[in-house]
Design an enzyme around this catalytic site. Structure first.
Site, PDB file in Angstrom:
ATOM      1  CG  ASN A 196      47.084  36.805  39.289  1.00 40.81           C
ATOM      2  OD1 ASN A 196      46.571  36.775  38.165  1.00 40.81           O
ATOM      3  ND2 ASN A 196      48.353  36.490  39.488  1.00 40.81           N
ATOM      4  CD  GLU A 241      44.077  39.449  37.162  1.00 42.34           C
ATOM      5  OE1 GLU A 241      44.696  38.870  36.255  1.00 42.34           O
ATOM      6  OE2 GLU A 241      44.595  40.311  37.904  1.00 42.34           O
ATOM      7  CG  ASP A 245      44.325  46.311  39.546  1.00 39.07           C
ATOM      8  OD1 ASP A 245      44.964  47.373  39.392  1.00 39.07           O
ATOM      9  OD2 ASP A 245      44.704  45.221  39.082  1.00 39.07           O
ATOM     10  CG  ASN A 288      46.068  47.435  35.927  1.00 38.48           C
ATOM     11  OD1 ASN A 288      47.137  46.970  36.326  1.00 38.48           O
ATOM     12  ND2 ASN A 288      45.024  46.689  35.625  1.00 38.48           N
ATOM     13  CG  HIS A 304      47.152  42.818  42.876  1.00 37.92           C
ATOM     14  ND1 HIS A 304      46.924  44.118  42.493  1.00 37.92           N
ATOM     15  CD2 HIS A 304      47.333  42.118  41.713  1.00 37.92           C
ATOM     16  CE1 HIS A 304      46.957  44.208  41.169  1.00 37.92           C
ATOM     17  NE2 HIS A 304      47.204  43.014  40.678  1.00 37.92           N
TER      18      HIS A 304
END
Length: 256
Positions: free
Chosen positions: A9, A35, A148, A150, A247
């Site tokens: 992130n 990310e 990830d 999602n 995360h």
């Protein structure tokens, strides 16, 4: 070999929270990041070189958005980027390193939470990714996909399956896609070793500050292996007490 997957992130934000010191302590052989939200030239300190890593980047064209990277102590023989479709590749979502015995991927599947247009984009990306991965497997039969997704696969992977049944990330069509993907001789390494253990999550929404404290999370980060590698898996662990991101990292111990 220790392999870690971690959605940061934002790499620069994670560095301000001590990510580089944590990396030095854990010292995985390969670290797959998602990310990263940064271009390599925007990183003030070359923290990875003193630790013995070769750094490989696939950032998004848009600054401060998306992007994946892999830090590896072993130099790869070949590197692959993206889907070969600029619509998706400008967001920096697929990066692969190819070695003699296996290939490894850092994958960041789009979120569909911002509206129907992005949900449609997500579903189209899933189709494109699956096509690309079929091409990859023709060249290399041994794969470790880190990232990830999602998507929460099963009810055991989310704290409130009933309340989230209509939310992106737990929609029936997304879960069905992941089921069909795994049916292609692939396995979720965490569930391979922990098939029935509940309350293991990798992401906690920041909308409520107490979500992580109360463990109201989703397991959307995976290390998916081709079945021919399963006998080499020693341990898979989520590390929820590592706090650089919304995360947490997951670490795979595998004998390759």
């Amino acid at each position: 070999m220790n392999i870690v997957t971690y959605n940061l992130n934002g790499l620069r934000a994670a560095l301000r929270k001590g990510f580089d010191k944590w990396l030095q302590e854990v010292s995985p052989d390969i670290l797959c990041l998602q990310e990263i939200r940064v271009l390599p030239e925007q990183i003030e300190t070359d923290f990875w070189t003193p630790l013995g890593y070769h750094a490989h980047w696939f950032p998004a064209e848009k600054k401060g958005y998306s992007g994946v990277a892999i830090l590896s102590k072993v130099k790869p023989q070949e590197i692959s980027y993206g889907t070969q479709d600029s619509i998706y590749d400008k967001e920096g979502r697929i990066l692969c390193l190819h070695f003699n015995q296996f290939s490894i991927m850092s994958l960041y599947i789009p979120s569909g939470t911002s509206g129907q247009a992005r949900q449609d984009f997500k579903m189209k990306f899933l189709e494109k990714f699956q096509e690309r991965f079929k091409e990859f497997r023709k060249k290399q039969p041994h794969w470790i996909i880190n990232g990830d997704f999602n998507i929460c696969h099963k009810e055991i992977d989310i704290h409130d399956p009933i309340g989230n049944k209509n939310n992106s990330g737990f929609l029936p069509e997304e879960r069905d896609w992941l089921s069909h993907f795994l049916e292609q001789d692939l396995r979720d390494s965490f569930r391979y070793l922990h098939p029935q253990e509940p309350h293991h999550y990798s992401w906690w929404s920041l909308r409520r500050k107490t979500n992580r404290e109360r463990n109201l999370g989703w397991r959307i980060d995976y290390q998916i292996l081709t079945s021919n590698l399963l006998s080499h898996v020693k341990q898979v662990k989520l590390l929820p007490n590592v706090l650089h991101s919304d995360h947490c990292p997951q670490i795979l111990h595998i004998d390759i």
